[in-house]
Motif scaffolding. Structure first.
Motif, short mmCIF file in Angstrom:
data_model
loop_
_atom_site.label_atom_id
_atom_site.label_comp_id
_atom_site.label_asym_id
_atom_site.label_seq_id
_atom_site.Cartn_x
_atom_site.Cartn_y
_atom_site.Cartn_z
N ALA A 211 0.83 -1.21 0.00
CA ALA A 211 0.00 0.00 0.00
C ALA A 211 0.86 1.25 0.00
CB ALA A 211 -0.93 -0.01 1.21
N LEU A 212 1.95 1.24 0.77
CA LEU A 212 2.83 2.41 0.83
C LEU A 212 3.47 2.68 -0.53
CD1 LEU A 212 4.26 4.60 2.49
CD2 LEU A 212 6.04 2.92 3.03
N VAL A 213 3.96 1.62 -1.17
CA VAL A 213 4.59 1.80 -2.48
C VAL A 213 3.57 2.26 -3.52
CG1 VAL A 213 5.71 0.58 -4.38
CG2 VAL A 213 6.44 0.15 -2.04
N TYR A 214 2.41 1.61 -3.54
CA TYR A 214 1.40 1.98 -4.54
C TYR A 214 0.80 3.36 -4.28
CZ TYR A 214 1.24 -2.52 -6.96
OH TYR A 214 1.55 -3.62 -7.73
N SER A 215 0.81 3.80 -3.01
CA SER A 215 0.28 5.13 -2.74
C SER A 215 1.15 6.21 -3.39
CB SER A 215 0.17 5.38 -1.24
OG SER A 215 1.45 5.41 -0.61
N GLY A 216 2.40 5.85 -3.71
CA GLY A 216 3.23 6.78 -4.48
C GLY A 216 2.61 7.11 -5.83
N MET A 217 1.92 6.13 -6.44
CA MET A 217 1.24 6.39 -7.71
C MET A 217 0.09 7.37 -7.51
SD MET A 217 1.23 2.70 -9.69
CE MET A 217 0.17 1.88 -8.48
N TYR A 218 -0.62 7.21 -6.39
CA TYR A 218 -1.72 8.13 -6.12
C TYR A 218 -1.19 9.55 -5.87
CZ TYR A 218 -4.00 3.63 -5.13
OH TYR A 218 -4.48 2.35 -5.20
N LEU A 219 -0.10 9.64 -5.12
CA LEU A 219 0.48 10.96 -4.86
C LEU A 219 1.05 11.57 -6.14
CD1 LEU A 219 2.23 10.25 -1.44
CD2 LEU A 219 0.12 11.52 -1.84
N GLY A 220 1.51 10.71 -7.05
CA GLY A 220 1.94 11.21 -8.36
C GLY A 220 0.77 11.81 -9.12
N SER A 221 -0.39 11.14 -9.04
CA SER A 221 -1.59 11.69 -9.67
C SER A 221 -1.99 13.01 -9.02
CB SER A 221 -2.75 10.69 -9.56
OG SER A 221 -2.47 9.51 -10.27
N SER B 221 -9.85 17.38 -8.76
CA SER B 221 -9.53 15.99 -9.06
C SER B 221 -8.46 15.44 -8.13
CB SER B 221 -9.05 15.86 -10.51
OG SER B 221 -10.07 16.18 -11.43
N VAL B 222 -7.78 16.34 -7.42
CA VAL B 222 -6.74 15.93 -6.48
C VAL B 222 -7.33 15.18 -5.29
CG1 VAL B 222 -5.18 16.86 -4.73
CG2 VAL B 222 -5.04 17.68 -7.09
N PHE B 223 -8.50 15.60 -4.82
CA PHE B 223 -9.03 15.07 -3.56
C PHE B 223 -9.27 13.56 -3.57
CE2 PHE B 223 -10.24 19.61 -3.18
CZ PHE B 223 -9.55 19.88 -2.01
N PRO B 224 -9.86 13.00 -4.63
CA PRO B 224 -10.03 11.54 -4.62
C PRO B 224 -8.70 10.79 -4.56
CG PRO B 224 -11.51 12.53 -6.21
CD PRO B 224 -10.59 13.62 -5.75
N TRP B 225 -7.66 11.32 -5.21
CA TRP B 225 -6.37 10.63 -5.21
C TRP B 225 -5.67 10.78 -3.86
CZ3 TRP B 225 -6.23 7.18 -8.70
CH2 TRP B 225 -6.91 7.38 -9.90
N MET B 226 -5.85 11.93 -3.21
CA MET B 226 -5.32 12.07 -1.85
C MET B 226 -6.02 11.10 -0.91
SD MET B 226 -4.85 16.20 -1.38
CE MET B 226 -4.29 15.98 0.31
N THR B 227 -7.32 10.96 -1.10
CA THR B 227 -8.08 10.02 -0.28
C THR B 227 -7.58 8.59 -0.50
OG1 THR B 227 -10.01 11.45 -0.53
CG2 THR B 227 -10.41 9.24 0.30
N MET B 228 -7.27 8.25 -1.74
CA MET B 228 -6.76 6.92 -2.04
C MET B 228 -5.42 6.67 -1.36
SD MET B 228 -7.67 6.15 -6.04
CE MET B 228 -7.52 4.36 -5.94
N ALA B 229 -4.55 7.65 -1.39
CA ALA B 229 -3.24 7.49 -0.75
C ALA B 229 -3.38 7.23 0.74
CB ALA B 229 -2.38 8.73 -1.00
N ILE B 230 -4.28 7.97 1.38
CA ILE B 230 -4.49 7.79 2.82
C ILE B 230 -5.17 6.45 3.10
CG2 ILE B 230 -5.72 8.70 4.84
CD1 ILE B 230 -5.40 11.52 3.52
N SER B 231 -6.21 6.14 2.34
CA SER B 231 -6.98 4.92 2.57
C SER B 231 -6.15 3.67 2.29
CB SER B 231 -8.23 4.90 1.69
OG SER B 231 -9.11 5.94 2.06
N ALA B 232 -5.31 3.71 1.26
CA ALA B 232 -4.49 2.54 0.93
C ALA B 232 -3.58 2.18 2.11
CB ALA B 232 -3.66 2.82 -0.31
N ASN B 233 -2.97 3.18 2.71
CA ASN B 233 -2.07 2.92 3.84
C ASN B 233 -2.85 2.50 5.09
OD1 ASN B 233 0.87 3.66 3.09
ND2 ASN B 233 -0.35 5.28 2.16
N ALA B 234 -4.02 3.10 5.29
CA ALA B 234 -4.86 2.69 6.42
C ALA B 234 -5.32 1.25 6.24
CB ALA B 234 -6.08 3.61 6.54
N GLY B 235 -5.72 0.91 5.01
CA GLY B 235 -6.14 -0.46 4.73
C GLY B 235 -5.01 -1.46 4.90
#
Length: 390
Positions: A111-121, A241-255
């Motif tokens: 999740a931490l590694v993949y959240s980098g993709m979300y933060l890139g978005s 459009s940033v907000f959903p991707w920020m949410t994904m980055a946070i949720s991925a790590n929480a999950g």
């Protein structure tokens, strides 16, 4: 591209169907290198494969404005070439993680590694409107394409495919990592018949398709939805459009943290994967169904953010499952399932353009919800968290 496509389509007079074709052309190349990237990563190591991918797609990104000025066929080819480079990234990352990350830390590390993709978005969506406003849409491609060369320099000097190849590790550190990782021995051949004979593999492949249909539509069409339906301008569309991707980055790590905690407390890996992926399917399905009942732009953006946030729980569901069921062949397996996911991206992104010419956004979201529900049933019936291929 999802932001730059707005001024590009205005400049070149592209209709929604053409925009959908351009958006989907990336996936043509992305599709080609999924399985090949997995085989390559599992046999020669993820470091080389990921380095190749980044420099390849960076060059293609820089060439995009030139191709657009030359004509639509040239743009489609360059976008497909960009996909070729990005197609090897996820199999390579999965291969590296299987060698570096202990089993009990798998979900949160992935999740931490993949959240980098979300933060890139997030970064791309936040800065693209500013770059377009100040320097024109070509600056988006020149700026972000150039960053790949900076990353490559750091990657080649700091990264290694496995702890066995890292000269900076102390012997006790190397032993600790190797002893606790499921993937140790290099792969010399791929047992295709064995892999394709397992029902959980097909569950993974089919559910990756169901998941990516909705995810890629939101990834590529969200700024257009904000612009056309919610009537936001270019700057607002990019920033919101940033907000959903920020949410994904946070949720991925929480999950990831929740999943690993459940495993450490005695829950079976199978049950944890099923719980997390069920959230990753039913959450987006619920919030997308609410969009047709919402008139407020603020609530629509909130719904999108919640949809993407629950979607990110998939990082601890199907995206972690490759290393569960076949750790030695995790790169190949991710290439297989992500091929199905990319097919969903190609078909879904192009279909959305055609649907919007003759139908509505409600039709687009209804198809996504239907596939999320199918994925939920298949995943809970056939998936497993146990190793089924040595």
């Amino acid at each position: 591209m999802s932001i730059a496509i707005l001024p590009m389509s205005a400049e070149y007079g592209w209709n929604p169907a053409t925009v959908g074709l351009i958006q989907s052309s990336f996936f043509w190349g992305y599709l080609l290198t999924q399985i090949a990237g997995g085989i390559w990563a599992d046999t020669v190591g993820g470091k080389r494969v990921l380095g190749f991918g980044v420099i390849w797609w960076s060059i293609a990104t820089i060439l995009t404005p030139v191709a657009a000025k030359l004509g639509l066929p040239y743009l489609l080819v360059v976008r497909a070439f960009m996909g070729v480079g990005e197609g090897v990234a996820m199999p390579a990352m999965n291969n590296i993680l299987s060698k570096w990350v202990p089993v009990q830390e798998r979900s949160r590390s992935l999740a931490l590694v993949y959240s980098g993709m979300y933060l890139g978005s997030v970064t791309g969506l936040a800065f693209s409107p500013f770059l377009i406003h100040q320097f024109g849409w070509p600056s988006v491609f020149y700026s972000f394409g150039s960053l790949g060369t900076v990353w490559l320099t750091l990657w080649l000097t700091k990264a290694e495919s496995s702890p066995l190849e890292d000269p900076t590790l102390l012997p006790e550190e190397r032993k600790l990592i190797v002893d606790n990782c499921a993937s140790k021995e290099p792969v010399k051949s791929i047992p295709w018949r064995l892999i394709l004979s397992k029902p959980p593999v097909w569950a993974l492949i089919s559910c990756h398709f169901c998941h990516n249909w909705g995810t890629f539509i939101l990834l590529t069409w969200m700024p257009t939805y904000y612009h056309q339906v919610l009537k936001f301008n270019l700057m607002e569309s990019g920033l919101l459009s940033v907000f959903p991707w920020m949410t994904m980055a946070i949720s991925a790590n929480a999950g990831g943290w929740i999943a690993d905690t459940l495993v450490s407390r005695g829950f079976s890996v199978t049950n944890v994967r099923k719980i997390m992926q069920t959230i990753g399917f039913l959450g987006p399905a619920f919030f997308l169904t609410q969009l047709k009942h919402i008139d407020s732009p603020t609530m629509a953006v909130l719904c999108m953010a919640c949809s993407q946030g629950t979607d990110a729980f998939s990082q601890s569901g199907l995206y972690s499952n490759h290393q569960d069921i076949a750790p030695r062949y995790s790169g190949v397996l991710l290439g297989l399932s992500n091929t199905a996911g990319v097919l969903a991206g190609v078909l879904g992104t192009a279909a959305t353009g055609h649907i919007l010419q003759h139908g509505s956004w409600d039709d687009v979201f209804t198809i996504s919800v239907g596939l999320y529900l199918v994925g939920t049933v298949v995943w809970n019936l056939f998936s497993t968290g146990e190793k089924i291929i040595d």
